[in-house]
Structures are given as structure tokens and as C-alpha cells.
Design an enzyme around this catalytic site. Structure first.
Site, PDB file in Angstrom:
ATOM      1  N   CYS A  55      37.191  38.769  36.121  1.00 33.50           N
ATOM      2  CA  CYS A  55      37.297  38.736  34.673  1.00 33.50           C
ATOM      3  C   CYS A  55      36.478  37.610  34.069  1.00 33.50           C
ATOM      4  CB  CYS A  55      38.761  38.534  34.252  1.00 33.50           C
ATOM      5  SG  CYS A  55      39.921  39.671  35.015  1.00 33.50           S
ATOM      6  N   LEU A 105      37.902  43.031  34.274  1.00 32.30           N
ATOM      7  CA  LEU A 105      37.294  43.908  35.277  1.00 32.30           C
ATOM      8  C   LEU A 105      38.433  44.337  36.186  1.00 32.30           C
ATOM      9  CD1 LEU A 105      34.692  45.084  36.604  1.00 32.30           C
ATOM     10  CD2 LEU A 105      34.638  43.029  38.032  1.00 32.30           C
ATOM     11  N   ILE A 123      40.377  45.841  39.127  1.00 35.62           N
ATOM     12  CA  ILE A 123      40.068  46.128  40.530  1.00 35.62           C
ATOM     13  C   ILE A 123      41.313  46.465  41.331  1.00 35.62           C
ATOM     14  CG2 ILE A 123      39.232  45.066  42.678  1.00 35.62           C
ATOM     15  CD1 ILE A 123      37.302  43.428  40.930  1.00 35.62           C
ATOM     16  N   GLY A 140      40.528  35.911  38.826  1.00 37.85           N
ATOM     17  CA  GLY A 140      40.587  35.626  40.246  1.00 37.85           C
ATOM     18  C   GLY A 140      41.335  36.665  41.055  1.00 37.85           C
ATOM     19  N   GLU A 141      41.561  36.309  42.320  1.00 35.04           N
ATOM     20  CA  GLU A 141      42.288  37.155  43.260  1.00 35.04           C
ATOM     21  C   GLU A 141      43.248  36.287  44.049  1.00 35.04           C
ATOM     22  OE1 GLU A 141      38.751  36.733  43.944  1.00 35.04           O
ATOM     23  OE2 GLU A 141      38.589  37.855  42.087  1.00 35.04           O
ATOM     24  N   ASP A 197      47.767  40.832  40.210  1.00 35.70           N
ATOM     25  CA  ASP A 197      47.670  39.402  40.514  1.00 35.70           C
ATOM     26  C   ASP A 197      48.053  38.560  39.311  1.00 35.70           C
ATOM     27  OD1 ASP A 197      46.844  40.057  43.009  1.00 35.70           O
ATOM     28  OD2 ASP A 197      44.816  39.249  42.832  1.00 35.70           O
ATOM     29  N   VAL A 233      17.809  43.530  49.737  1.00 35.73           N
ATOM     30  CA  VAL A 233      16.767  43.364  48.718  1.00 35.73           C
ATOM     31  C   VAL A 233      15.539  42.712  49.353  1.00 35.73           C
ATOM     32  CG1 VAL A 233      16.163  42.236  46.540  1.00 35.73           C
ATOM     33  CG2 VAL A 233      18.490  43.111  46.894  1.00 35.73           C
ATOM     34  N   SER A 267      29.716  38.428  50.282  1.00 36.63           N
ATOM     35  CA  SER A 267      28.492  37.767  50.728  1.00 36.63           C
ATOM     36  C   SER A 267      28.835  36.718  51.784  1.00 36.63           C
ATOM     37  CB  SER A 267      27.757  37.107  49.550  1.00 36.63           C
ATOM     38  OG  SER A 267      28.212  35.790  49.329  1.00 36.63           O
ATOM     39  N   GLY A 268      27.808  36.267  52.495  1.00 36.22           N
ATOM     40  CA  GLY A 268      27.992  35.274  53.546  1.00 36.22           C
ATOM     41  C   GLY A 268      27.861  33.846  53.066  1.00 36.22           C
TER      42      GLY A 268
END
Length: 527
Positions: A2, A48, A50, A82-83, A107, A308, A382-383
């Protein structure tokens, strides 16, 4: 998840709405505000959505209604970005300690209920309540909670700074503002020199910073390596106080699986920003294992890799090869000068920074997230963080040039601590901004609390063996091999995203010669 904003002082509803609209890209599913004109306080939220729920027939159903914010619960008003990864544990805690508690369905609802529980337990002391909540959370977050009864505002951010939070004060205008992105503060009329990053793990309470002594950033900054080193005569004496290499290897393998698993719980689609390097391939292998273990789960997991780069670049070649070997679908985003020219303005608008290196890395993530949005994916992994935690950067080798191994390893640990404590403004805010510019939430398993704490405990010798260890990240590469990452990937030398993709070469040799970055950034501040 968000975008959040808040204002206090001299403002009106129209300005609050305009400020919220300036970061509408962070959540296009729902927007709303809370405003108390008499007390001069307003909060706003872009959603957003989810978080998925399962009905009594074991089917996924729309959870939008339960995700809407701001949440008003008795005296408290909450906006949250957040999560929460220990949702079930906290849900059980609330059930056991509050007989009137009813199940949280998002959440944000859980966080509101948790703050409310501690608020009532602490004689309506909001600051102490938020401190208690922070210690219970396993989460990536930024949130603000307002106490209508006592007119107090508390704002906080997760311990490493995965989620962004900026704030600014203009005494002349009698205006105070916080938001997920700086552009919202610029929109409110806050000058850039008056804008600050909220330090991760801290609380901004009634616009004054409360520094929590036990937060991670303080631990990193205040660790005295000279004192630690003085306690040992030789490095082997220090190693004897640590677990064995094999124990750390096993712990890291287990923690990595858990970190990825908790970040895809209750979601059905996840994109992976994929370079074909060891870090992203570890995540790909673990995601595949988790998806296979979900065969009987009502929420199956669909995985897609996104790579990419210019045609035939290293990242594209390695990504396609390993994706085929893992039998995972991949979308390759082939870039050229035109792609970079078209992307430079939206990427700079997102990162709000004139740093060319940030621009190059940010563009790679931006283009991957843009492709994910086209495929209706809302969550990416992502890493990020692996190089800082496990000694992945080439510059770490400088410690071994003219020093004894005893000195070199402690100096290495000190630099790693420094890098981790600064990740939030060097890397994390950039990555969040370019992914959320496309309405895609980025999650970073390597920055799980358990992995961070374990990595900080792993001796430098297990990360970089000696001055000839040009690959670095030794223990992480061994873990990769143990979970099924092919040797040619596990032992692939590191190449930064902007170089492996070819973006940096196009930027520096072609695009930036005719584009004034500083002028463009200044124009953003003025709009």
C-alpha cells in the site's frame, strides 16, 4: 502492499486528497481518508489488495472488503503498509488473551486488534502499546496509528527498513507530513531539505523520534569490533566460540526455506526478479519446492521468472538456461536504447534520486515489475540483501590485501554490519519505489529476521575463505548446491544487475549524454 500518508496542522481535505493521489500507483484497489478538522489530523491510504482468504468450501474469495483502510477501532485509527509473517501466532495470542476477540481477516485488521489489545492493557498509553507490538511482529511494515481520545500519533517502520517512511515538518506553514514516498511530501509543500527518513525500528511519536535501544540498526551501529577482537589472541580462538560450518549451513538452508514460504503464504501468483545468479536461483529452487508441497493446498502457487537485459546479455543467457533446467516459465524483457530512453523518466520519478547507479539497478527492477503487472501479478520476490549478509561484493576483498587474516575477518564483519545498517536508503527504498510504481509489491526473503540474525552470527571466514576467494559468499553457494542449484550457477561470479543486464552501458554511453538528471529531479520537487 500500500501507500500511506498523514498530515497534521494547517491543511484541508483537498490537500490531503491531493497528497494521497500523488502516490495512487502504490495501491489502485481502494483509497480512503480519515480526517479530524478540529484536531488538525488526517490519514490516508491507497490499497493494493493481496491477502487471500479461504471460505468454508476451501475456495479462494475476494478479500478487498477486509483490507480497506484507514481502520477505525474504538479510539484508534490505523493506516498500514506491509505484511505480517507471524499472522497465525499473533492471531492465537489474541484469541487466548481476549475472550471477546473475533478472527482478523487481513494483516491490517490483525495489527489494529493487536495495538488495541496493548493499548487497553497499558492504560491507553499509545507509545508503550506500539513498543509492545513492535517486539511481537515478524513483518515488513510501516504504519501510523492515531489515538483520537488523547490526540497522540505514533508512526513506525520495520527493523531493517524494507518498507519506506518519510516525514517532514514546516514550522512556518504549521504543517507536518509523513508518507511512503517523498513526492507526497513535495506535493504538500514540504521542501526537500526538510524531509527525513524514519530510521528503521524507531517510532516517530508526536513528531519526535523515539530511538528504541534494542533495535537492529542500533545493534549494528554500536557493535564494537575492536573490543571483540581484543578478547582473542588468534582468529581460531574466536571460531571456537561459534558453531561449526556444517551447523550454520544446515540452519541457513532451513531458514531460507521458511523465509520464502512465509512470503508466499496466502497468495496464488508470485513473480521472481531473475538474473540467473546464485541468489535468485536459490529463490527459484525454493519456490518450486514450496509449490510442489502445496499440491493439497486450496491456494496453489503459480511461479513465473522475469529476466531483463539486452539481447544475449549474461543475465538473459543464464536465466533462460536455468529456467529450462528447472522447468519454470520465464519472461525475458529484451531492452535496447529505446527501452532505456522511454523508462528513464518513470524510473527517476519513482526513485526520486539522481544517483546513476540507483537509476541503473532501479530500471532493471522497474522493467521486470512492469512486465509482472501486465501479467496481473501483484507480488514479486528478489534476492536483495544476500550480498550484504554473506560478503558478496568484490570490495570486501580489500580487507585481505595487507592485513593478517585475524584483522581482515573482523574488518570484514564491521563493513558488513555497516552495509546492512544502511541498506534502507541505499537499496531498499529504491527497489520498493520502482516495483510499487507498477503496483507490484516486492518481498525480500534474504532480509527475514531469522536470516539476518543468523548471518550476523556466521563468522567472516565462512563467507570469504581467504584473499583468493574471488567468488565470495562461500557458505551461501554451498547451501545453493545442497538444495539443487547446478554448480555452474552456484559458482557463477557476481555481476551487478545494471552490468549483467547491459542497462548501465546503454545509460552511460548513449542516453545520459543528452539527458539532465538533476534538472528532471528538480522539476519533480516543484510539481
Amino acid at each position: 502492499m500500500c501507500g500511506i500518508v498523514g498530515m497534521a496542522g494547517n491543511f484541508n481535505k483537498e490537500l490531503l486528497e491531493d497528497v494521497l493521489k500523488s502516490i495512487n500507483h502504490r495501491g489502485e484497489d481502494f483509497s480512503d481518508i480519515f480526517i479530524d478538522g478540529e484536531k488538525g489530523i488526517g490519514l490516508g491510504h491507497n490499497l493494493l489488495s493481496i491477502f487471500n482468504l479461504i471460505d468454508e468450501n476451501n475456495e479462494i474469495y475476494d478479500n478487498l472488503e477486509y483490507n480497506k483502510q484507514p481502520i477505525i477501532l474504538n479510539n484508534l485509527v490505523l493506516v498500514f503498509n506491509g505484511e505480517i509473517y507471524n499472522f497465525n501466532k499473533l492471531e492465537e495470542f489474541l484469541r487466548e488473551n481476549n475472550e471477546k476477540y473475533s478472527k482478523s481477516k487481513s494483516d491490517s485488521q490483525l495489527l489494529a486488534n493487536l495495538i488495541s489489545y496493548y493499548y487497553n492493557s497499558n492504560d491507553e498509553n499509545l507509545l508503550e502499546s506500539v513498543k509492545s507490538v513492535i517486539h511481537e511482529l515478524d513483518a515488513d511494515y510501516s504504519f501510523a496509528v492515531y489515538d483520537k481520545k488523547h490526540d497522540n500519533l505514533a508512526i513506525s517502520r520495520d527493523s531493517i527498513g524494507v518498507k519506506p517512511l518519510f516525514y517532514g515538518v514546516d514550522e512556518e506553514q504549521d504543517l507536518k507530513v509523513f508518507a511512503s514516498e517523498k513526492k507526497a511530501l513535495w506535493k504538500a509543500g514540504i521542501a526537500d531539505e526538510n524531509i527525513h527518513d524514519l530510521t528503521p525500528g524507531c517510532i516517530l511519536y508526536n513528531w519526535r523520534t523515539v530511538d528504541l535501544e534494542d533495535n537492529l540498526i542500533n545493534k549494528l551501529i554500536n557493535t564494537d569490533f575492536k573490543h571483540i577482537k581484543s578478547s582473542y589472541n588468534e582468529y581460531k580462538d574466536y571460531l571456537e566460540t561459534k558453531d561449526s560450518y556444517e551447523v550454520y549451513n544446515e540452519l541457513l538452508r532451513d531458514d531460507l526455506y521458511s523465509a520464502v514460504e512465509k512470503r508466499v503464504e496466502n497468495i496464488s501468483n508470485v513473480g521472481l526478479i531473475f538474473s540467473g545468479g546464485v541468489d535468485s536461483t536459490i529463490l527459484a529452487v525454493l519456490l518450486k519446492q514450496i509449490a510442489e508441497n502445496r499440491n493439497n493446498n486450496p491456494i496453489p502457487l503459480t511461479i513465473k521468472l522475469y529476466s531483463v537485459g539486452v539481447e544475449n546479455s549474461q543475465d538473459i543467457r543464464f536465466s533462460k538456461e536455468i529456467a529450462e533446467e528447472l522447468n519454470l516459465p520465464i519472461k525475458t524483457i529484451i531492452i535496447d536504447e529505446t527501452t532505456v530512453k522511454e523508462s528513464i523518466k518513470p524510473v527517476l520519478t519513482a526513485i526520486e534520486d539522481d544517483n546513476v547507479m540507483k537509476l541503473g539497478v532501479g530500471m532493471t527492477i522497474y522493467l521486470a515489475a512492469k512486465a509482472m503487472k501486465e501479467d496481473n501479478f501483484k507480488v514479486a520476490l528478489s534476492g536483495q540483501g544476500a550480498d550484504e549478509l554473506f560478503g558478496g561484493y568484490n570490495r570486501y576483498l580489500k580487507h585481505f590485501e595487507e592485513k593478517s587474516l585475524f584483522d581482515a575477518y573482523f574488518d570484514l564483519d564491521e563493513e558488513i554490519y555497516h552495509d546492512i545498517s544502511n541498506m534502507y536508503h541505499v537499496n531498499l527504498e529504491r527497489d520498493d519505489a520502482v516495483s510499487m510504481a507498477n503496483g507490484v509489491e516486492l518481498r525480500v526473503p534474504f532480509l527475514d529476521n531469522d536470516i539476518i540474525n543468523l548471518a550476523l552470527d556466521i563468522p567472516g571466514k565462512y563467507k570469504i575463505r581467504n584473499n583468493e576467494d574471488l567468488l565470495r559468499k562461500h557458505i551461501l553457494r554451498d547451501v545453493a548446491k545442497s538444495i539443487g542449484v547446478p554448480d555452474y550457477i552456484a559458482d557463477r561470479p557476481k555481476k551487478a544487475a545494471q552490468y549483467g543486464s547491459g542497462v548501465n552501458k546503454i545509460l552511460k554511453k548513449k542516453v545520459l549524454r543528452s539527458f539532465d538528471i538533476n534538472e528532471f529531479i528538480n522539476s519533480l520537487m516543484e510539481n
